[in-house]
Design a protein around this motif. Sequence first.
Motif, PDB file in Angstrom:
ATOM      1  N   ARG A   1      -2.966   2.832  17.945  1.00  0.00           N
ATOM      2  CA  ARG A   1      -2.519   3.280  16.402  1.00  0.00           C
ATOM      3  C   ARG A   1      -1.485   2.730  16.376  1.00  0.00           C
ATOM      4  O   ARG A   1      -0.245   3.185  16.258  1.00  0.00           O
ATOM      5  CB  ARG A   1      -2.542   4.494  15.963  1.00  0.00           C
ATOM      6  CG  ARG A   1      -3.973   5.320  16.211  1.00  0.00           C
ATOM      7  CD  ARG A   1      -3.989   6.809  16.044  1.00  0.00           C
ATOM      8  NE  ARG A   1      -3.097   7.195  14.695  1.00  0.00           N
ATOM      9  CZ  ARG A   1      -2.989   8.238  14.448  1.00  0.00           C
ATOM     10  NH1 ARG A   1      -3.051   9.175  15.091  1.00  0.00           N
ATOM     11  NH2 ARG A   1      -2.149   8.667  13.100  1.00  0.00           N
TER      12      ARG A   1
ATOM     13  N   PRO B   1       2.634   3.588  12.865  1.00  0.00           N
ATOM     14  CA  PRO B   1       2.463   3.761  11.271  1.00  0.00           C
ATOM     15  C   PRO B   1       2.607   5.194  11.009  1.00  0.00           C
ATOM     16  O   PRO B   1       2.129   6.106  11.738  1.00  0.00           O
ATOM     17  CB  PRO B   1       1.279   2.871  11.063  1.00  0.00           C
ATOM     18  CG  PRO B   1       0.298   3.337  12.339  1.00  0.00           C
ATOM     19  CD  PRO B   1       1.229   3.449  13.658  1.00  0.00           C
ATOM     20  N   PRO B   2       3.139   5.390   9.687  1.00  0.00           N
ATOM     21  CA  PRO B   2       3.096   6.660   9.245  1.00  0.00           C
ATOM     22  C   PRO B   2       1.688   7.208   8.849  1.00  0.00           C
ATOM     23  O   PRO B   2       0.685   6.122   8.966  1.00  0.00           O
ATOM     24  CB  PRO B   2       3.760   6.412   8.024  1.00  0.00           C
ATOM     25  CG  PRO B   2       3.776   5.178   7.484  1.00  0.00           C
ATOM     26  CD  PRO B   2       3.653   4.502   8.948  1.00  0.00           C
ATOM     27  N   PRO B   3       1.087   8.335   8.764  1.00  0.00           N
ATOM     28  CA  PRO B   3      -0.305   8.692   8.579  1.00  0.00           C
ATOM     29  C   PRO B   3      -0.779   8.077   7.256  1.00  0.00           C
ATOM     30  O   PRO B   3      -0.178   7.545   6.331  1.00  0.00           O
ATOM     31  CB  PRO B   3      -0.165   9.975   7.970  1.00  0.00           C
ATOM     32  CG  PRO B   3       1.163  10.735   8.961  1.00  0.00           C
ATOM     33  CD  PRO B   3       2.066   9.525   8.659  1.00  0.00           C
ATOM     34  N   ALA B   4      -1.981   7.561   7.632  1.00  0.00           N
ATOM     35  CA  ALA B   4      -2.587   6.693   6.303  1.00  0.00           C
ATOM     36  C   ALA B   4      -2.630   7.437   5.006  1.00  0.00           C
ATOM     37  O   ALA B   4      -2.908   8.684   5.063  1.00  0.00           O
ATOM     38  CB  ALA B   4      -4.174   6.466   6.848  1.00  0.00           C
ATOM     39  N   GLN B   5      -2.494   6.975   4.053  1.00  0.00           N
ATOM     40  CA  GLN B   5      -2.591   7.170   2.786  1.00  0.00           C
ATOM     41  C   GLN B   5      -3.993   6.815   2.279  1.00  0.00           C
ATOM     42  O   GLN B   5      -4.661   6.059   2.618  1.00  0.00           O
ATOM     43  CB  GLN B   5      -1.855   6.573   1.665  1.00  0.00           C
ATOM     44  CG  GLN B   5      -0.434   6.549   2.092  1.00  0.00           C
ATOM     45  CD  GLN B   5       0.410   5.566   1.290  1.00  0.00           C
ATOM     46  OE1 GLN B   5      -0.041   5.674   0.005  1.00  0.00           O
ATOM     47  NE2 GLN B   5       1.153   4.706   1.849  1.00  0.00           N
ATOM     48  N   THR B   6      -4.748   8.028   1.472  1.00  0.00           N
ATOM     49  CA  THR B   6      -5.827   7.723   0.701  1.00  0.00           C
ATOM     50  C   THR B   6      -5.660   6.980  -0.677  1.00  0.00           C
ATOM     51  O   THR B   6      -4.376   7.145  -0.992  1.00  0.00           O
ATOM     52  CB  THR B   6      -6.718   9.135   0.590  1.00  0.00           C
ATOM     53  OG1 THR B   6      -5.791   9.876  -0.190  1.00  0.00           O
ATOM     54  CG2 THR B   6      -7.153   9.688   1.877  1.00  0.00           C
ATOM     55  N   LEU B   7      -6.321   6.506  -0.992  1.00  0.00           N
ATOM     56  CA  LEU B   7      -6.155   5.869  -2.321  1.00  0.00           C
ATOM     57  C   LEU B   7      -5.830   6.812  -3.231  1.00  0.00           C
ATOM     58  O   LEU B   7      -6.678   7.838  -3.629  1.00  0.00           O
ATOM     59  CB  LEU B   7      -7.402   5.032  -2.817  1.00  0.00           C
ATOM     60  CG  LEU B   7      -7.679   3.674  -2.149  1.00  0.00           C
ATOM     61  CD1 LEU B   7      -8.861   3.119  -2.692  1.00  0.00           C
ATOM     62  CD2 LEU B   7      -6.312   2.835  -2.805  1.00  0.00           C
ATOM     63  N   GLY B   8      -4.960   6.847  -4.090  1.00  0.00           N
ATOM     64  CA  GLY B   8      -4.321   7.691  -5.071  1.00  0.00           C
ATOM     65  C   GLY B   8      -5.194   7.781  -6.178  1.00  0.00           C
ATOM     66  O   GLY B   8      -6.294   6.918  -6.420  1.00  0.00           O
ATOM     67  N   ASP B   9      -4.795   8.620  -7.016  1.00  0.00           N
ATOM     68  CA  ASP B   9      -5.824   8.760  -8.403  1.00  0.00           C
ATOM     69  C   ASP B   9      -5.288   7.615  -9.242  1.00  0.00           C
ATOM     70  O   ASP B   9      -4.056   7.088  -9.129  1.00  0.00           O
ATOM     71  CB  ASP B   9      -5.616  10.097  -8.884  1.00  0.00           C
ATOM     72  CG  ASP B   9      -6.104  11.252  -8.415  1.00  0.00           C
ATOM     73  OD1 ASP B   9      -5.776  12.369  -8.179  1.00  0.00           O
ATOM     74  OD2 ASP B   9      -7.531  10.907  -7.617  1.00  0.00           O
ATOM     75  N   LEU B  10      -6.164   7.501 -10.468  1.00  0.00           N
ATOM     76  CA  LEU B  10      -5.714   6.232 -11.315  1.00  0.00           C
ATOM     77  C   LEU B  10      -4.536   6.747 -12.107  1.00  0.00           C
ATOM     78  O   LEU B  10      -3.962   7.942 -12.385  1.00  0.00           O
ATOM     79  CB  LEU B  10      -6.650   6.527 -12.420  1.00  0.00           C
ATOM     80  CG  LEU B  10      -6.648   5.512 -13.670  1.00  0.00           C
ATOM     81  CD1 LEU B  10      -6.695   4.138 -13.178  1.00  0.00           C
ATOM     82  CD2 LEU B  10      -7.559   5.897 -14.868  1.00  0.00           C
TER      83      LEU B  10
END
Lengths: 593, 214
Positions: free
Chosen positions: A157, A169-178
Amino acid sequence: MKRGSGGAREPGSRGRRPVFVALALLCAGAGPAAAMQDSVVRISPEKRAPDSTGLNVLPAAIVQELLRSYNDSGTTRIVGGFRLPAGSRLTGPLGVFRGSLRVSGEVIGRITVINGDLIIDSGAHVSGEMLVVGGQILIREGARVEGRQRFYPVQARLTRNGAGLLVIPPPAQTLGDLASVRAPITTGHFRTDLGVETGRTYNRIEGLPIVFGPSITREGLRDVEARLDLRGIVWTAPDKTDRRSEFGYSGRVEFRFGVERRLSVSGNAYRMIAPIEEQPLSRSEVGWAGFVLQRDYRDFYQAQGAAGHMSYNLGSGLTIGTSIRYDAERSVPAGDPISLFRNTVWRPNPLVDDGHYITWRVGLDLDTRNEPASPTSGWLVHTYWEQTRSNDAAPVSLPSEVRNPIAPGRYASARIMFDARRYARINPSVRASIRVVGAGWISGDPLPVQRRLSLGGPDILPGYSFRSFNCVPPSLVDPSQPALCDRMLATQLELRTRTHIGLPLSTSDPYIGALQRLLAIREPDLVIFGDLGKSWITGEGPGRVPNNRLPVLREWASDVGFGVDLGGIGFYLAQPLTDSRPLLFSVRLQRRF
Amino acid sequence: MRRLPLLALVLGLVSAVPVEAQEQRVELRVSLGPDTFPMHARAPRVQVRNLLADKRWSDALEKLFPVRLDYRLEIWRSREGWIDEFQRAAEWATVVQWEPLQDQYRVTLLLLSGPQELRFPTRDEVARYLNYTYEVDALPRGTGTFYYTVTLTITALSAKDIEDLERFLAGQPTAPAGPERNSLGRRIQQFLLRVAGLPWDEREERSPPFRVQP
C-alpha cells in the motif's frame, strides 16, 4: 495481435516503431494474452486471489524496507514496466514501482520490485539481493542468479508523492457527495474529514442549506469503531419572522461493535428542518422542482432535541433497530427563496402541533436487491412502529371532520409505516416491480398534524395532482394544502422492458452531447404502470372509516399509464380511472420506485 | 413537474440530429460459448464492438481520459412464464488508457483476483484487442433453462477516479476502484461525470436461453 510479435518496448521511449510487444504483465501465461490468439479471452470474475485471506497484510518491516530501498538516493527508480535488454548492464540498486522488471541483460546490485514481477530471462545475470512485493520472481532456464531472493504476493500500500518518492498513503477517500468539498486529515488511528456540502435539496423554508463540519473516525480497533460527526447548517433563505432559528446543527456520535460491525449504537443532538411526509418525491427531486418551478412538494417543521439509536444487522440484508428521541417541534413559515423560472408566492407552509414530543420507534429493514441502482431481483422493505407522547402540545384547531377537539397538553398516539417493494424478472425481456406502501394511526389520540398523510402526486398516484387526497374538508380553506389524513394505503405495479432505439445519440454536437450527459441518457426502458391508493380519516363519524376497516374498493383512486425511463430522467403519462380527470404528464429524475 | 413542452423539446432534439446518428456506436453482444461443459451448460460470451470507432470514446482517450468499462453479468433461471429466478451476478471492469509519453495504450483488467495489465503500441492493436470476446467463467448452478444478462457501463474516468485506480493498482485494499465500488458511489460518479462534461453510456443485452439438464 500475436503474442511475441516483435521486440520489447522500453518505457519513456517516444515515437512510433513498427513492431512492439504489447505484453507488460501477465500471470504465468494464464491471463488474457494466452487466449488472444483465437480472439476469445477467458476470464474468471468470481475467482479471488488465492493469497487474499491469509497473506493480505504485508509485514510492517517489509514496508519500511521497501521505502528505504526505493527512496535511497543511490537507487535507480523506475515507474512502470521495464525491460533491460540483452547485452545491457546496470550497476547499482534498482527499484521498480508498479510494473514488472524483465532482465535480459546484467544487473549488479540490489533489485526491489514493488507491485510487479521480476522476470529473469535465459542468459541474463543478476547479482544482488532481490525483493519482490506484490508479484513473483520468475527465473527462466539458463539465467544466472546470485543473491538472496524474497517475494511477497500481497501488494504494497504505497503511493508516490510529488517528489517521486514512495510514501504510505492516507486512507482512501470515497467519492464525496455532489457539490461537496472534503479534506481528510489522518493522525494516528484518528481520521478526520472536514467537509462543506449542500443539503442536497432546495425548499421554501431553508433555501439551499449549506452543511459543514468535521467527521472524526477512530479506526484500527478490532471490535469497535467510533465516529463523531459535527455539523453546522446554514439556511440561505431568510426568515422574516422569529419562528425559525437562524441556523441548524447536528452532533452525532456512533459506535459500531463486532468484527463485522453489526451492532450500532449512536446518539445525536440536533436542530434541523424536518419534512412532514417522505413523499411524493425524493429529496433531490423536491429540490429541483422548487428551484426550477417554485413548486415545493413537501411541508416542514423545525425539530430541536436529542435522540438515541441502536440497530443490529442480522445478515442477509435484514436490520432491526430502535430509537428514542425527545424534541421540540414547532411550525416554521415559508420563506421567499429565488426560483429559476417562476417567482411568485410560494405555497404557505402549514402549521403543526407545536410542543415537546417523546417519540419511540422500532423498525425493520430488509434489502436483498441484486443491484440497488437498477434492481431486477429482490426485496426492499422499510417498516416501523412509532409511539409519540407530549405533555405540552398546543394542537392546531382543525374541523371536527378531521380531528375531535384535543385538550392542550396531552398527546399520545401510535402509528405504523411500511413500504415493501419486490423486484423480479418475468421473462428475459420484461421486468416487474410491485410496491405496497401504507402508513397511519393505529392507537391512542389522533395524530399530530406533523404525523399525518396524503396521496396524490408524481410518486404514488401520478394520475392525480399534488395532494389530491389530503382529507381537507370543504369547511376548511387553507392555501397551504396540508396533509390531514390518518391513514394511507397504496399499491403500485410496473412492467418495464429495455428498448434499443439508438440512445444516447453518438454525436459530435457539443450541445446535444452535453444535454445527453446532463440527463444521463441511456437506452430507454419502456414502462407501463398502474397505481391504486386511498387515504382517509379513521374513526367513527360521517366521512370516516371505522378503525378496524378498510375503505371499500370503489372509493379508491387508481390510474394507469406509460412512460420512458431514460436513466437520469423519465417521462410519464398517467390516466386517472376515477373522477373523469384529465391525463397528467410528469417528469421524474430517478426511477419511480 | 408537469411540462408537456419538455417532452416535445426532447423529442424535437432527438429528431433533429440525423447526421451524427450515422456514426459508429459502441455495441454490446452477449452470446453463448460452445456446448462443452457438463450437462450442456453454456458459458456466456461478452463482446464490445466499435469502442474506439465511437467518437465519444476515442476523443476521451485522445484527451487523456482513461475509459472504463464496467461489466455486470447476471445469471437468471427462467421459470417458463412465471417470475424468473436471479441466481447471482459477477462483475469486472476494463480500463483503457493512452500513455502519451510512452506512446502506448494500456488496458487493465480489474478482477477480484487482482489487476491484469496489457500494453499495446498502436491504436489498431488495442482496438483489435478490445473487440475480442470475453468468455466468462461463470456457469449457472442446478438444472433448468437459463440465460445471461450483461450491463455495460462506459465512463471516462475523472481525475479522482484515476487517483483511485492508481491506488488500487498499488495494492491499497481500502481504495476500491474495481467493480466492488458501491453503487451510490457509482451513481455520484456518473452525475459528476455528466456535470464535468465527460461521456457516459450504458448498454444492456441478454443471451439466448439454454437448457442445463442431466
